[in-house]
Motif scaffolding. Structure first.
Motif, mmCIF file in Angstrom:
data_model
loop_
_atom_site.group_PDB
_atom_site.id
_atom_site.type_symbol
_atom_site.label_atom_id
_atom_site.label_comp_id
_atom_site.label_asym_id
_atom_site.label_seq_id
_atom_site.Cartn_x
_atom_site.Cartn_y
_atom_site.Cartn_z
ATOM 1 N N LYS A 115 9.568 13.137 8.145
ATOM 2 C CA LYS A 115 8.288 12.945 7.487
ATOM 3 C C LYS A 115 8.320 13.472 6.056
ATOM 4 C CE LYS A 115 5.854 11.349 11.016
ATOM 5 N NZ LYS A 115 5.202 10.010 10.993
ATOM 6 N N GLN A 137 5.099 4.942 2.296
ATOM 7 C CA GLN A 137 5.408 6.191 2.997
ATOM 8 C C GLN A 137 6.103 5.909 4.322
ATOM 9 O OE1 GLN A 137 2.056 8.763 3.670
ATOM 10 N NE2 GLN A 137 3.288 10.361 4.619
ATOM 11 N N GLU A 138 5.624 4.925 5.047
ATOM 12 C CA GLU A 138 6.230 4.589 6.340
ATOM 13 C C GLU A 138 7.670 4.132 6.168
ATOM 14 O OE1 GLU A 138 5.469 1.507 10.078
ATOM 15 O OE2 GLU A 138 3.890 1.850 8.592
ATOM 16 N N THR A 144 0.840 -1.184 0.000
ATOM 17 C CA THR A 144 0.000 0.000 0.000
ATOM 18 C C THR A 144 0.880 1.241 0.000
ATOM 19 O OG1 THR A 144 -0.089 0.169 2.419
ATOM 20 C CG2 THR A 144 -1.768 -1.204 1.355
ATOM 21 N N LEU A 192 0.790 11.771 -0.182
ATOM 22 C CA LEU A 192 -0.096 10.729 -0.701
ATOM 23 C C LEU A 192 -1.146 11.315 -1.639
ATOM 24 C CD1 LEU A 192 -0.739 8.394 2.372
ATOM 25 C CD2 LEU A 192 0.488 7.836 0.288
ATOM 26 N N GLU A 245 0.513 3.757 1.862
ATOM 27 C CA GLU A 245 0.773 4.101 3.265
ATOM 28 C C GLU A 245 1.990 3.353 3.790
ATOM 29 O OE1 GLU A 245 -3.414 5.113 2.387
ATOM 30 O OE2 GLU A 245 -2.184 3.342 2.014
ATOM 31 N N SER A 275 2.969 16.543 4.162
ATOM 32 C CA SER A 275 1.690 16.029 4.652
ATOM 33 C C SER A 275 0.736 15.660 3.521
ATOM 34 C CB SER A 275 1.025 17.066 5.570
ATOM 35 O OG SER A 275 0.814 18.281 4.867
ATOM 36 N N GLN A 295 -7.888 -0.986 1.634
ATOM 37 C CA GLN A 295 -8.375 0.151 2.407
ATOM 38 C C GLN A 295 -9.473 -0.265 3.383
ATOM 39 O OE1 GLN A 295 -10.161 2.352 -1.171
ATOM 40 N NE2 GLN A 295 -11.396 3.158 0.473
ATOM 41 N N LYS A 348 -6.631 1.604 -3.790
ATOM 42 C CA LYS A 348 -7.929 2.074 -3.327
ATOM 43 C C LYS A 348 -8.965 1.947 -4.437
ATOM 44 C CE LYS A 348 -6.248 5.155 0.293
ATOM 45 N NZ LYS A 348 -6.782 4.320 1.371
#
Length: 219
Positions: free
Chosen positions: A64, A54-55, A49, A70, A51, A67, A137, A112
């Protein structure tokens, strides 16, 4: 046909989007101080994913990402899909055969729903799949966790051991095996790590016209 349900991954299995989306991701990540090429991005992150990507990137950067990273990536992807997305050669024929045999099929993807509707719609595959889409998702964890495949099997009314998964990524293969499902890996893309996919328990194939025979002969 030995399987009672066939679950397709989406990107790279139904639609030819992997190189396109990973090129866009690489450009954005490079702009954020994480230099990487499209093929490198695909090899490292395919099947995960956004997400999760990104992690991983934030852990390696020690900071980071913006913001809205994504949102930027998804917006660029959707825009690029408007130029046209091709179906994977031969995959419509596989679905035709499944229809003839009365074998149900669905999609279990890390992407998604908005993305799946865009890519499958552009490729002309959405009408036959729109009511059979399942996304990470809706799950607690994405691939390589088995959640999305278990969700698909449960929603379609089949036991995991009666399902076959069609994948192209290592996280996807690991997810299918963790779900207790047989898995076939499409390895047409040269970026695929064939040795890793085979070691994880996948049966490899290079052309979609080979898949029906594999499904018919699977034990």
């Amino acid at each position: 046909m030995t399987s009672k349900l066939v679950i397709f991954d989406c990107d790279g299995v139904l639609v030819d989007t992997e190189r396109m989306t990973n090129r866009t991701m690489a450009e954005l990540l490079t702009d954020c101080g994480y230099p990487i090429t499209g093929p490198e991005c695909q090899k490292r992150f395919m099947g995960r994913t956004l997400e999760a990507v990104q992690e991983i990137v934030e852990q390696e950067l020690g900071r980071k990402l913006p913001s809205d990273w994504l949102q930027q990536l998804r917006a660029r992807d959707i825009e690029s899909f408007k130029a046209g997305v091709a179906p994977i050669p031969g995959v419509a024929g596989v679905m035709d055969l499944l229809d003839e045999r009365g074998i149900p099929y669905c999609v279990g993807s890390s992407g998604k729903y908005e993305k799946m509707h865009s890519t499958l719609g552009s490729a002309g595959l959405l009408p036959r799949l729109k009511d059979r889409l399942f996304s990470s998702q809706d799950c607690e964890k994405g691939k390589p966790a088995p959640d999305v495949f278990l969700l698909a099997a449960r929603s379609m009314g089949h036991r995991p051991e009666d399902c076959a998964v069609i994948e192209d990524s290592l996280p996807g293969v690991l997810a299918a095996r963790a779900a207790g499902m047989r898995v076939f890996a499409y390895v047409d893309d040269p970026v695929c790590d064939r040795d890793a996919l085979k070691a994880a328990g996948a049966v490899l194939f290079e052309r979609m016209d080979q898949l029906p025979g594999l499904l018919l002969n699977a034990s």
